[in-house]
Design an enzyme around this catalytic site. Structure first.
Site, PDB file in Angstrom:
ATOM      1  N   HIS A 147       0.867  -1.272  -0.082  1.00 19.88           N
ATOM      2  CA  HIS A 147      -0.027   0.075  -0.083  1.00 19.88           C
ATOM      3  C   HIS A 147       0.783   1.279   0.175  1.00 19.88           C
ATOM      4  O   HIS A 147       1.717   1.578   0.952  1.00 19.88           O
ATOM      5  CB  HIS A 147      -0.922   0.028   1.273  1.00 19.88           C
ATOM      6  CG  HIS A 147      -1.792   1.135   1.273  1.00 19.88           C
ATOM      7  ND1 HIS A 147      -3.105   1.048   0.917  1.00 19.88           N
ATOM      8  CD2 HIS A 147      -1.828   2.438   1.851  1.00 19.88           C
ATOM      9  CE1 HIS A 147      -3.629   2.348   0.844  1.00 19.88           C
ATOM     10  NE2 HIS A 147      -2.916   3.082   1.676  1.00 19.88           N
ATOM     11  N   HIS A 188      -7.442  12.492  12.913  1.00 21.79           N
ATOM     12  CA  HIS A 188      -6.355  11.741  13.635  1.00 21.79           C
ATOM     13  C   HIS A 188      -5.158  12.672  13.805  1.00 21.79           C
ATOM     14  O   HIS A 188      -4.489  12.766  12.809  1.00 21.79           O
ATOM     15  CB  HIS A 188      -6.084  10.394  12.660  1.00 21.79           C
ATOM     16  CG  HIS A 188      -7.347   9.879  12.343  1.00 21.79           C
ATOM     17  ND1 HIS A 188      -7.861   9.587  11.121  1.00 21.79           N
ATOM     18  CD2 HIS A 188      -8.307   9.347  13.264  1.00 21.79           C
ATOM     19  CE1 HIS A 188      -9.181   8.654  11.283  1.00 21.79           C
ATOM     20  NE2 HIS A 188      -9.503   8.983  12.361  1.00 21.79           N
TER      21      HIS A 188
END
Length: 336
Positions: free
Chosen positions: A193, A267
Site C-alpha cells: 500500500h 487523527h
C-alpha cells in the site's frame, strides 16, 4: 475524532457569516501554520467582499455550486472542484440554495504542485487542468461592504463603489480552480500500500525538506490491482496530523456508516488509526482480482503541525466514533 456534517443554517447566511472554525495551528502573525474551517451558507454576498491578509485559502466544495467573483475575474466552482484564493485577493461568493464545503487556510506561503520525481512529466494533478479567470470588471456605484481578516480578527469597512473594477491583469498571484475528477491517479500494481502522498494534488512545503505545512491529498475513483496485500490503508501511526473530509460516496476504510459526505475526521500526530471493523473484515476476504473503487471522493488535509480544536469541534464530535474498532479481533495466531 469524527464529526457529522454541519447543518445548513435556517436563517439566511452568506459565505463569510457561515465560516465555522474546526482546528488550527501556528500563527498568522508569524506566517507559519494553518487553520481548517467548514463553510455553510444559503445566501449570496450582495455588495459585499471578503479578503484574507492572513493566508491563502483552499476551498473544497461538497454541496452546491459557488459562483465566485474576484478582483481578477469570475470562477464557477462546482461540487467536487477546488478553488484557491491567494492572500489579499478580494472575492465575493454567490450561491443558489444550500452550499457546504471545507476550507484550509495556510499562513506560510503558496500552494504548489508536488515534485513528480521519478513519475516524470505527467501524472497526478496536471498543470494544464488548472483554470484561471478572465478579467471581468463592474463599474458600480453602491454602498459596498468589505470584510478583511487580519491576524485572526475580522474588520469591516464600506466603500461607495464596487472593488471588482479591475479591467485587466497579468501575473501569477491569481485565483484558480481545479476539477478533482481530472486527477491522474498513480498506484501500486504489484504489491503493498503506497503512502497517500502519491495522491497529493497540491502542497505547501516547509523549510525542512520532505515536510509539508500542508499536503492536500485526495482518494478518487481508481483501480486496485495489488496482490497479497490488504488494500485499504493499514493500521498506523505517523508524525503528521490528518484531517479528512468526504465529498461524495463512501471512503474505503470507513464503511460503518458514520463517515458520510460532508463529515470529517481528525487523527492527530501519533494517534493509532485505520480501517473500521466492517472495512477490515470485508477487505480481508477480498482476493487478488483487480477491483475498481467507484463513485467516491475523499480528501485529506495532512499537516506536520499539531492541530488544536475550536470550541465547536471540541463539543460537537461523534462521541461513539471509537466503537467502530471495538469488533476487531486478534487474528495473528491464524497466520502463524
Amino acid at each position: 475524532m469524527r464529526w457529522s456534517p454541519p447543518s445548513i443554517p435556517k436563517e439566511p447566511t452568506d459565505f463569510v457569516e457561515g465560516l465555522l472554525p474546526m482546528c488550527d495551528a501556528g500563527s498568522a502573525q508569524l506566517k507559519s501554520g494553518i487553520a481548517i474551517y467548514y463553510y455553510v451558507c444559503n445566501k449570496s454576498m450582495e455588495d459585499k467582499a471578503f479578503g484574507n491578509s492572513d493566508g491563502e485559502m483552499l476551498i473544497v466544495t461538497q454541496l452546491g455550486t459557488l459562483d465566485i467573483q474576484t478582483e481578477l475575474g469570475n470562477l464557477q466552482v462546482f461540487s467536487g472542484e477546488i478553488c484557491v484564493i491567494p492572500r489579499g485577493i478580494l472575492f465575493s461568493v454567490k450561491v443558489e440554495g444550500d452550499a457546504r464545503g471545507y476550507i484550509c487556510e495556510v499562513y506560510n506561503s503558496h500552494f504548489h504542485l508536488p515534485n513528480l520525481g521519478p513519475i516524470g512529466a505527467n501524472g497526478l494533478a496536471n498543470a494544464r487542468d488548472f483554470k484561471y479567470p478572465v478579467a471581468a470588471y463592474e463599474d458600480k456605484q453602491c454602498n459596498f461592504t468589505v470584510v478583511n481578516k487580519f491576524m485572526g480578527s475580522l474588520f469591516q469597512t464600506t466603500k461607495d463603489y464596487s472593488p471588482f473594477n479591475v479591467v485587466s491583469w497579468h501575473g501569477n498571484h491569481a485565483p484558480y480552480k481545479y476539477d478533482l475528477d481530472l486527477f491522474c491517479t498513480m498506484n501500486a500494481v504489484a504489491y503493498d500500500h503506497p503512502d497517500p502522498s502519491i495522491y497529493t494534488v497540491l502542497t505547501v512545503p516547509t523549510a525542512t525538506p520532505g515536510t509539508a505545512a500542508l499536503d492536500f491529498v485526495i482518494f478518487p475513483p481508481r483501480w486496485e490491482a495489488k496482490e497479497h496485500t490488504f488494500r485499504p490503508p493499514y493500521f498506523h501511526r505517523n508524525c503528521m496530523s490528518e484531517f479528512m473530509g468526504l465529498i461524495r460516496g463512501e471512503y474505503e476504510a470507513k464503511i460503518d456508516g458514520g463517515f458520510v459526505p460532508g463529515g470529517s475526521t481528525l487523527h492527530s500526530c501519533m494517534t493509532p488509526h485505520g480501517p473500521d471493523t466492517v472495512a477490515y473484515e470485508t477487505h480481508s476476504e477480498t482476493g487478488d482480482a483487480p477491483s475498481k473503487l467507484k463513485d467516491t471522493m475523499a480528501f485529506m488535509f495532512e499537516t506536520s503541525y499539531l492541530l488544536a480544536l475550536s470550541p465547536y469541534a471540541s463539543t460537537n464530535f461523534q462521541k461513539d466514533y471509537f466503537e467502530c474498532w471495538q469488533g476487531l479481533k486478534n487474528t495473528h495466531a491464524s497466520y502463524l
